[in-house]
Enzyme design. Structure first.
Site, short mmCIF file in Angstrom:
data_model
loop_
_atom_site.label_atom_id
_atom_site.label_comp_id
_atom_site.label_asym_id
_atom_site.label_seq_id
_atom_site.Cartn_x
_atom_site.Cartn_y
_atom_site.Cartn_z
N GLU A 1 -9.48 -4.34 -22.82
CA GLU A 1 -10.72 -3.55 -22.84
C GLU A 1 -10.42 -2.16 -23.37
O GLU A 1 -9.41 -1.55 -23.01
CB GLU A 1 -11.29 -3.37 -21.44
CG GLU A 1 -12.02 -4.53 -20.86
CD GLU A 1 -12.61 -4.15 -19.50
OE1 GLU A 1 -12.93 -2.96 -19.28
OE2 GLU A 1 -12.73 -5.04 -18.66
N GLU B 1 -9.82 -6.64 -13.19
CA GLU B 1 -9.33 -5.36 -12.66
C GLU B 1 -9.19 -5.38 -11.14
O GLU B 1 -9.88 -4.64 -10.42
CB GLU B 1 -10.25 -4.22 -13.11
CG GLU B 1 -10.19 -3.96 -14.60
CD GLU B 1 -10.91 -2.69 -15.02
OE1 GLU B 1 -11.73 -2.17 -14.25
OE2 GLU B 1 -10.65 -2.22 -16.15
C1 GAL Z 1 -13.76 -1.59 -16.70
C2 GAL Z 1 -14.38 -2.92 -16.30
C3 GAL Z 1 -15.47 -3.34 -17.25
C4 GAL Z 1 -16.39 -2.19 -17.55
C5 GAL Z 1 -15.57 -1.05 -18.10
C6 GAL Z 1 -16.38 0.14 -18.49
O1 GAL Z 1 -13.21 -0.96 -15.60
O2 GAL Z 1 -13.41 -3.94 -16.24
O3 GAL Z 1 -16.19 -4.42 -16.66
O4 GAL Z 1 -17.03 -1.81 -16.40
O5 GAL Z 1 -14.64 -0.64 -17.15
O6 GAL Z 1 -15.60 1.19 -19.01
#
Ligand code: GAL
Length: 673
Positions: free
Chosen positions: A303, A147
């Site tokens: 994710e 990110e």
């Molecule tokens: C994203 C990040 C992850 C985790 C996730 C939680 O922004 O890449 O490592 O923190 O959010 O929602």
């Protein structure tokens, strides 16, 4: 990714647990149908415990174990969270905020993208990772960083300033050209030496908008350079392993069109809020954007969460069924993989209360049941891997446009391109019509309907693309706040939109903002005709949040305008006025117009922020003109097509019958027609 079935899995951070948990995890992954995990994203402190001393053996053992179990590894380069020793030993690697405050370790992403020392240390780690893993058969992809810009998008330190100047020299060549582009003759800002050129702010008042837009582009490029540094090392070691980095939806700090040229596949992180009834629509927006950034190729949902995140003030879990429903929605929109953050809920640290595939409560849970259920359903979807979704509608999106509008001082502080792109996409989604996003500099001729939301910065090249599409028979809808400035962000003369007035047949001679909160100095008392002899009879239409619209003959027109109106000059007899404003100061003036073109093309102009009814009405008409049928579907149901499969998704809370299929609440049905 190098997979022939839909990827299913999560970020996996096994260093938090004992070797015994690894055994258990591998068994559970097999039970859930997990076939890929993203490994090592935040492992730098363990992989390089002190400067230049690498310890990769423990990670190799885990990659070997996963590979032996048939689980592919999306291997991170681990550069997303530098270890404390790095910042302590090399303070120049730490970012500095606009107020000169250095951001320190104790969280994550504390790095200055322009620091030569940081780049050197990143390259060292990535070379070590490539040497160890580039030939490992278990590595199905490289996950570079994490990110980018999520927490730190810019740094106001001397090295960044130096790189900014170098970037500007490459862009403009001479100081004269830079002075022209930045309009520095205004407010006595002319620079005579490159050393007078600095990053924007802090300043006593409004900073130069052109300088700020260049700074946005530079910061995006500085991070892209950092990413490409890693990419080049990995590709030199083994060009056949695909590389990616995870995007974050529309996220404004990076020009993802440009970034997307440097990834082998686009991947995305998204966390729609289950407390919002429009969450699936927000999610759909991101999915359409990701597919489009990759030029229509499948993307990976890198994710999401199985139940609830932990970073909102109150964290609502996904409702029963929504995890599977939304995941399959992503596949239907073009995803070839569904991964989560994270595999197992952490025992401690900042994200211990963030949801995961294996919850703190273990296997005997609703979440685990839904995780296993989705794994089984995804195995049935292998036939769609690699297939494309090809909508006939496009929404124009350009990061440089969004930066230019956000940096302009006036006529309104709202992020209008973002708001309007979401609104129009949302209306299409509610109608059941899939849409792409398209860069205004790309080929638009393959679309039948093109929505152009607030293209404030309209370059000559972009105008030519729009002109070409309409000449080819496309229907185009351009919204308010378009064509106000040129490529450099300088005002368009002769009426806004004049550079494309030949297509639209209209120009904007004055923006008329609504929804203003009036400045009140002193005491705010209600107006009383007895005591406010003058003020009580003064109208303030600018304070109204909305403006009524009617048909030109005064009859009703579906929808009204929100927060905006414009004085529109109609220059061309071929223009038909579709709706007029029905409020003081703009009463009877054109609000929505259309100019017909040969070959079936048409160019609409909408001089206000249409509410949902208004957008629905314009879309039904323009979709019809473009030959695109609006499906007849019951409330809550979406029907999508991909790879020869039809997907029926019921987002509602009730059982619904569609096409002879009974769909339970928050459920999916898939079939070949
Ligand atoms: C994203 C990040 C992850 C985790 C996730 C939680 O922004 O890449 O490592 O923190 O959010 O929602």
């Amino acid at each position: 990714m190098r997979l022939t079935s839909i990827a299913y899995g999560a970020d996996y951070n096994p260093e938090q647990w004992s070797a015994q948990t690894l055994d258990e995890d591998i068994a559970l992954m097999s039970e859930a149908g997990v076939n890929v995990v993203s490994l090592g994203i935040f492992s730098w402190a363990l992989l390089e415990p002190s400067d230049g001393r690498y310890d990769l053996g423990w990670l190799r053992q885990i990659v070997d174990r996963l590979h032996a179990a048939g689980i592919g590894v999306d291997l991170a380069t681990a550069t997303a969270s530098p270890p404390p020793w790095l910042g302590r030993r090399y303070p120049e690697t730490l970012p500095v905020d606009q107020n000169g405050v250095t951001l320190r370790w104790g969280s994550r992403q504390q790095y200055n993208p322009s620091s030569a020392k940081f780049r050197e240390k990143v390259a060292g780690l990535v070379r070590a990772m490539a040497a160890e893993f580039a030939d490992h058969p278990g590595v199905v992809a490289w996950h570079i960083g994490n990110e980018y810009a999520c927490h730190v998008r810019e740094s106001f330190d001397p090295e960044s300033a130096e790189r900014f100047r170098a970037w500007l020299r490459r862009t403009y060549g001479t100081l004269d050209a830079l002075n022209d582009a930045w309009a520095t003759t205004f407010w006595s800002q002319r620079v005579y030496d490159w050393d007078e050129v600095i990053p924007p702010g802090p300043t006593p008042t409004i900073a130069n908008p052109h300088q700020r837009t260049d700074w946005n582009a530079f910061c995006s490029d500085a991070l892209l350079e950092l990413y490409c540094l890693e990419r080049d090392i990995l590709k030199a070691a083994n060009p056949s392993i695909p590389v990616t980095t995870n995007f974050m939806g529309l996220f404004g700090a990076l020009d993802y069109w440009k970034w997307a040229e440097h990834v082998d596949f686009v991947s995305n992180d998204s966390y729609p809020d289950p407390a919002n009834p429009r969450a699936a629509r927000d999610f759909a927006f991101q999915n359409d954007l990701m597919r489009s950034l990759g030029g229509g190729k499948p993307f990976i949902q890198m994710e999401q969460v199985t139940s609830a995140v932990q970073w909102r003030p109150r964290n609502t879990p996904k409702r029963p069924g929504q995890y599977g429903l939304w995941s399959i929605q992503a596949v239907a929109q073009g995803a070839d993989g569904i991964l989560n953050f994270q595999w197992r809920q952490s025992p401690g640290g900042a994200e211990a209360l963030h949801g995961a595939m294996v919850p703190h409560a273990g296997r005997d849970t609703r979440v685990w049941d839904e995780v296993v259920d989705l794994g089984a359903r995804l195995t049935d979807l292998s036939a769609v891997v690699g297939t494309r979704v090809e909508p006939r509608v496009a929404i124009v999106w350009d990061y440089a446009n969004a930066w230019t509008q956000a940096n302009a001082c006036g006529p309104v502080t709202d992020r209008v391109p973002d708001i309007e792109a979401r609104a129009w996409h949302g209306s299409l989604w509610e109608l059941g019509i899939p849409a792409d996003f398209a860069h205004p500099g790309g080929d638009l001729t393959r679309y039948d309907l093109i929505i152009v939301p607030a293209l404030y910065r309209l370059t000559d090249a972009h105008a030519a693309r729009l002109r070409e599409a309409v000449a080819g028979g496309a229907v185009m809808v351009v919204t308010y706040l378009s064509g106000y400035v040129d490529e450099r962000g300088h005002a368009v003369l002769g009426g806004y939109l004049s550079t494309i007035a030949d297509v639209l047949g209209v120009r904007v001679t004055e923006p008329v903002a609504l929804g203003a909160r009036p400045d009140v100095d002193g005491r705010a008392e209600p107006l009383d005709p007895l005591t406010d002899r003058v003020s009580s009879v003064v109208g303030t239409p600018g304070a109204n949040d909305s403006v009524r619209l009617v048909a030109p003959d005064g009859s009703a027109w579906a929808g009204s305008g929100l927060g905006w109106s414009e004085r529109i000059a109609v220059d061309d007899a071929a223009v038909t006025v579709v709706a007029v404003f029905d409020e003081a100061d703009v009463e009877g003036l054109p609000a929505v117009t259309v100019r017909a073109h040969p070959h079936g093309g048409a160019a609409w102009y909408v001089g206000t922020s249409l509410d949902a009814r208004g957008r629905d009405s314009v879309l039904r008409r323009t979709l019809g003109d473009a030959g695109i049928a609006v499906p007849d579907l019951p409330a809550g149901v979406q029907r999508l097509e991909r790879g020869g499969l039809t997907f029926w998704l019921n987002h509602s809370d009730v059982t619904t019958t569609v096409d002879g299929i009974d769909l339970g609440p928050r459920s999916v049905h898939m079939a070949r027609p």
